[in-house]
Design a protein around this motif. Structure first.
Motif, short mmCIF file in Angstrom:
data_model
loop_
_atom_site.label_atom_id
_atom_site.label_comp_id
_atom_site.label_asym_id
_atom_site.label_seq_id
_atom_site.Cartn_x
_atom_site.Cartn_y
_atom_site.Cartn_z
N GLU A 1 0.84 -1.19 0.00
CA GLU A 1 0.00 0.00 0.00
C GLU A 1 0.88 1.24 0.00
OE1 GLU A 1 -3.89 1.94 2.20
OE2 GLU A 1 -2.98 0.13 3.05
N HIS A 2 0.39 2.29 -0.66
CA HIS A 2 1.13 3.54 -0.73
C HIS A 2 0.91 4.39 0.52
CE1 HIS A 2 1.89 3.79 -5.36
NE2 HIS A 2 2.86 3.20 -4.70
N TYR A 3 2.02 4.89 1.03
CA TYR A 3 2.04 5.88 2.11
C TYR A 3 2.79 7.10 1.58
CZ TYR A 3 0.45 2.55 5.67
OH TYR A 3 -0.30 1.67 6.42
N VAL A 4 2.61 8.24 2.25
CA VAL A 4 3.32 9.46 1.87
C VAL A 4 4.35 9.78 2.94
CG1 VAL A 4 3.09 11.91 1.32
CG2 VAL A 4 1.27 10.32 0.68
N GLN A 5 5.59 10.00 2.50
CA GLN A 5 6.67 10.34 3.42
C GLN A 5 7.64 11.28 2.71
OE1 GLN A 5 8.96 7.03 4.95
NE2 GLN A 5 9.49 8.15 6.80
N ASP A 6 7.90 12.43 3.33
CA ASP A 6 8.84 13.42 2.78
C ASP A 6 8.50 13.79 1.33
OD1 ASP A 6 10.28 13.47 5.17
OD2 ASP A 6 11.49 11.74 4.55
N GLY A 7 7.20 13.96 1.05
CA GLY A 7 6.79 14.39 -0.28
C GLY A 7 6.88 13.33 -1.35
N GLN A 8 7.01 12.06 -0.94
CA GLN A 8 7.11 10.97 -1.91
C GLN A 8 6.23 9.80 -1.48
OE1 GLN A 8 11.38 10.19 -1.98
NE2 GLN A 8 11.53 11.24 -3.95
N LEU A 9 5.86 8.96 -2.44
CA LEU A 9 5.13 7.75 -2.13
C LEU A 9 6.09 6.64 -1.75
CD1 LEU A 9 2.44 7.64 -4.99
CD2 LEU A 9 2.07 8.20 -2.58
N VAL A 10 5.77 5.96 -0.66
CA VAL A 10 6.56 4.79 -0.25
C VAL A 10 5.59 3.61 -0.10
CG1 VAL A 10 8.33 6.15 0.92
CG2 VAL A 10 6.32 5.38 2.21
N GLN A 11 6.12 2.41 -0.25
CA GLN A 11 5.29 1.21 -0.18
C GLN A 11 5.47 0.49 1.15
OE1 GLN A 11 5.98 -1.39 -3.50
NE2 GLN A 11 5.61 0.21 -5.04
N LYS A 12 4.35 0.00 1.68
CA LYS A 12 4.39 -0.84 2.86
C LYS A 12 3.56 -2.09 2.59
CE LYS A 12 5.15 2.54 6.56
NZ LYS A 12 4.76 2.87 7.94
N PRO A 13 4.07 -3.26 2.99
CA PRO A 13 3.32 -4.50 2.76
C PRO A 13 1.96 -4.45 3.45
CG PRO A 13 5.56 -4.96 3.49
CD PRO A 13 5.34 -3.49 3.69
N ILE A 14 0.98 -5.09 2.84
CA ILE A 14 -0.35 -5.19 3.45
C ILE A 14 -0.84 -6.62 3.34
CG2 ILE A 14 -1.44 -4.40 1.29
CD1 ILE A 14 -3.68 -3.20 3.10
N GLU A 15 -1.40 -7.15 4.41
CA GLU A 15 -1.84 -8.53 4.42
C GLU A 15 -3.32 -8.68 4.06
OE1 GLU A 15 -0.85 -10.50 8.03
OE2 GLU A 15 1.31 -10.12 7.85
N ILE A 16 -4.15 -7.74 4.55
CA ILE A 16 -5.59 -7.84 4.33
C ILE A 16 -6.05 -6.66 3.47
CG2 ILE A 16 -7.87 -7.94 5.40
CD1 ILE A 16 -6.52 -9.07 7.91
N LEU A 17 -6.55 -6.94 2.29
CA LEU A 17 -7.04 -5.90 1.39
C LEU A 17 -8.47 -5.52 1.77
CD1 LEU A 17 -5.81 -7.37 -2.02
CD2 LEU A 17 -4.82 -5.42 -0.79
N PRO A 18 -8.86 -4.27 1.55
CA PRO A 18 -10.25 -3.89 1.79
C PRO A 18 -11.16 -4.56 0.76
CG PRO A 18 -9.10 -2.12 0.67
CD PRO A 18 -8.06 -3.15 1.01
N HIS A 19 -12.44 -4.65 1.09
CA HIS A 19 -13.39 -5.23 0.14
C HIS A 19 -13.68 -4.19 -0.95
CE1 HIS A 19 -16.64 -7.63 -1.46
NE2 HIS A 19 -17.43 -6.56 -1.41
#
Length: 345
Positions: free
Chosen positions: A159-177
C-alpha cells in the motif's frame, strides 16, 4: 502531518483537502460545470422535475445537493423549479451537504431569494433524516480520499504511504473489500479504492430502496474495468504535485463508476448509466436550450453560449471525461437521458 512520518495515502489526502477547503477559495483554482453556464443547472432541474413527477407521491420532496460549492447549481435549479413546477417548489425542502463553514455562508447568499423554503445544512449524507430525497452531486466524489495498492506478485500487495513528499510502499496482508480486486491486475500495477465513496454509495442506495427517491452523480472518471494511478492536484488552474505542500492544492482522483454501479445493484436499487456528460446533456436538450438563449442574445453573449456548450459536451473538453450515473428506487421508471442505456441496468 510531519515530513518524516509515513502517512497512509487516504489519511494524507483527507487532511490535505480538509485544510484546503477550510482556508482556500477552490474556485480560484478550477471551474465546475454550473459556473460555466446556467444551462447546466437548468437541465439538471428539468431532470429533477421529471423524476419527481414519476414518483407515486410527490407532495413533499427533499432536494439534496452534496458538495454544493458556491451554491450556483442549486440557485439555478430552484429558479427553474419555481417557474416550471410551482407545485413541486412549494412543497420542496432543501438540504446542503457541506462541511466548510465558509462555503456554507456563500451558499446561503446564493439562495437568499428562497426564504419561504426550509433550508438546512448537514455534514454528511448519512446524517440526513430518513425521508424520500432527490440527491444531486456534481464533482463531489472526486475529492474523497483514496487508498492505492500495488500488486507485488500473485499473492502479495503493498500500500502507498506518503513520506517526505514521496510515495513509499508498505506491505499489506488484508485488502479492503472492493470490486476492483476481482479484475485481472498484473504485477507492478496500481489500483485505487475509495472506501469512503463506496460506503456513501452503498448507504445511499440502501436508503433510496427503503425510503424512495433518486440520486444523480456527475464526476470525472471511467466507466470500464480499468485501473491505475489517477491522483492529481490542481492549484491556480494547473497540475501540481499532490504530495508537496498539502493544503495548498485540491487533491482529486478519478471515479471508478463501474465499481460503484456494482455496489448499487447489490443493494437492490436500480443503477442507470454510465453516460458521458456530453451525451447526458445533449439528451436533456442542451443544444435546444442554447439556441433558445442565443435568439435574444448579443453577439458577445452568443459567443459565450457557444463556448459554454463546447466546454460542457465536446469530447476534448468535459464531454467524455465526465461521467453520469443515476441511482433510482427500483419501482421508478428509467430517468430522463438514460433511455438509450436502459439495457445496461
Amino acid at each position: 502531518m510531519t515530513n518524516s512520518q509515513a502517512i497512509r495515502l487516504d489519511h494524507f489526502m483527507a487532511a490535505a483537502n480538509t485544510a484546503y477547503y477550510r482556508r482556500k477559495n477552490p474556485f480560484a483554482d478550477f471551474i465546475t460545470a454550473p459556473e460555466i453556464s446556467q444551462m447546466f443547472g437548468e437541465l439538471i432541474a428539468a431532470w429533477v422535475i421529471a423524476v419527481i413527477h414519476s414518483m407515486p407521491t410527490h407532495t413533499a420532496i427533499t432536494l439534496v445537493e452534496a458538495g454544493p460549492g458556491q451554491g450556483t447549481l442549486m440557485a439555478d435549479m430552484l429558479r427553474v423549479i419555481r417557474q416550471a413546477a410551482p407545485d413541486i417548489y412549494q412543497n420542496c425542502s432543501i438540504i446542503f451537504v457541506e462541511t466548510s463553514e465558509r462555503l456554507r455562508q456563500i451558499q446561503k447568499q446564493a439562495i437568499a431569494g428562497h426564504t419561504n423554503l426550509s433550508i438546512s445544512w448537514y455534514d454528511t449524507i448519512d446524517s440526513i433524516p430518513s425521508q424520500p430525497i432527490i440527491l444531486i452531486a456534481n464533482e463531489f466524489l472526486d475529492a474523497l480520499p483514496i487508498r492505492q495498492f500495488v500488486k507485488l506478485n500473485a499473492h502479495e500487495w503493498a500500500e502507498h504511504y506518503v513520506q517526505d513528499g514521496q510515495l513509499v510502499q508498505k506491505p499489506i496482508e488484508i485488502l479492503p473489500h472492493a470490486p476492483i480486486f476481482d479484475r485481472p491486475v498484473k504485477e507492478g500495477e496500481i489500483v485505487e479504492v475509495c472506501e469512503v465513496g463506496q460506503d456513501i454509495i452503498k448507504n445511499l442506495a440502501t436508503r433510496i430502496c427503503k425510503n424512495g427517491g433518486a440520486a444523480l452523480f456527475i464526476d470525472y472518471g471511467y466507466a470500464s474495468a480499468v485501473w491505475g494511478d489517477t491522483l492529481q492536484a490542481i492549484a491556480g488552474g494547473v497540475n501540481v504535485s499532490p504530495l508537496i505542500n498539502p493544503g495548498e492544492a485540491d487533491l482529486t482522483a478519478h471515479i471508478d463508476f463501474l465499481a460503484l454501479k456494482e455496489i448499487v445493484i447489490a443493494t437492490g436499487a436500480q443503477a442507470y448509466g454510465i453516460q458521458t456528460q456530453g451525451e447526458f446533456l445533449k439528451q436533456l436538450g442542451l443544444l435546444v436550450r442554447a439556441r433558445m438563449l442565443a435568439v435574444h442574445a448579443t453577439e458577445l453573449e452568443q459567443k459565450h453560449i457557444a463556448e459554454a456548450v463546447y466546454r460542457l459536451i465536446d469530447p476534448s473538453a468535459m464531454g467524455d471525461l465526465f461521467k453520469v450515473m443515476a441511482i433510482m428506487h427500483p419501482d421508478l421508471p428509467v430517468p430522463p437521458a438514460f433511455e438509450l442505456n436502459k439495457e445496461e441496468k
